[in-house]
Design a protein around this motif. Structure first.
Motif: not given
Length: 272
Positions: A108-109, A139, A143-144, A147, A156-161
């Protein structure tokens, strides 16, 4: 005493002596509590240390950059970011203690938390942004990232939440005086961001912006169901929307006003 979990609670502060203890004490399970202070002149630092926090001084960089620098000082990769006027409810603290061990072993991000607003000393009950507003505040720092803006930063993150159910509380602006001071500061910070991007002014939109913002908050977001407090919060939000546009117009028309405004905010103890 709650068992400690490998988590760092991060709070960025400046002159938050009246609020910081409640915030820190609401997360008893954090193995580390870190306060990033930008030059408090009250008892914030002493109170934070007395309530178990490690304090690091960092000159003010703007909300987004300040949070990103704070992440580099954390001893643990999992970070819970709260403001000094925010605190966990016992229900959320319990939910986090139950779910964090498994969560920290996953990919998880970020975790979305629900924020409830206390306004004019009482909880808002109907106004939608104040009841269960969803914010990414927990977080993994690899992974996050926040801004890089001076105000109204977001994670901002790219991945599962995932989203938790129990809320945390935001004791927002003890009076309208504090609210208006914050409007002045946040407007100035937003205008500086706009200036850096050379955004056009579009002053012709201003009357329509007020009407749209007021109707959105008072009617569409159900502020009217919270009585006069709903009217006040809708008016304040709409006034903020047009003030920052008028201030940006002035900044573009008279660039010297950027320095004079900064000096005035510094004298008032608002700008760092």
């Amino acid at each position: 005493m709650a068992p400690l979990l490998p988590l760092t609670l991060v709070v960025i502060t400046r002159n938050e002596a009246q609020k910081i203890a409640r915030c820190l004490d609401s997360v008893p399970f954090a193995a580390e509590k870190l306060v990033i202070d930008s030059g408090s002149t009250d008892d914030t630092v002493a109170i934070a240390r007395a309530h178990g926090a490690r304090v690091v001084h960092q000159d003010w960089l703007g909300f987004g950059p300040q949070r990103n620098v704070a992440a580099t000082h954390c001893s643990h990769p999992w970070i819970l970011a709260l403001d000094a006027d925010e605190y966990l409810t016992p229900e959320l603290a319990g939910e986090l203690q139950r779910r964090l061990p498994a969560l920290m072993e996953s990919d998880t991000a970020a975790v979305i938390l629900r924020r409830h607003l206390i306004y004019m000393g009482k909880p808002m009950r109907w106004y939608r942004p104040a009841v269960g507003e969803k914010l990414a505040r927990l977080y993994h720092r690899d992974r996050a990232r926040w801004s890089d803006v001076r105000v109204h930063e977001s994670l901002t993150f790219n991945g599962r939440s995932l989203t938790l159910q129990a809320p945390f509380l935001h004791d927002n602006n003890p009076s309208l005086v504090e609210k208006q001071l914050k409007v002045l500061l946040y407007s100035e910070l937003k205008c500086r961001d706009w200036s850096d991007k050379n955004k056009s002014t579009r002053m012709w939109q201003t009357p329509f912006v007020y009407a749209f913002a007021f109707v959105k908050d008072y009617v569409l977001r159900l502020g009217l169901l919270d009585g006069w407090r709903g009217y006040v919060i809708a008016h304040t939000a709409a006034s903020y929307a047009i003030y920052k546009r008028m201030r940006y117009y002035e900044m573009r028309l008279n660039p010297a006003s950027r320095d004079t405004a900064a000096a005035a905010l510094t004298r008032a103890g608002l700008d760092h």
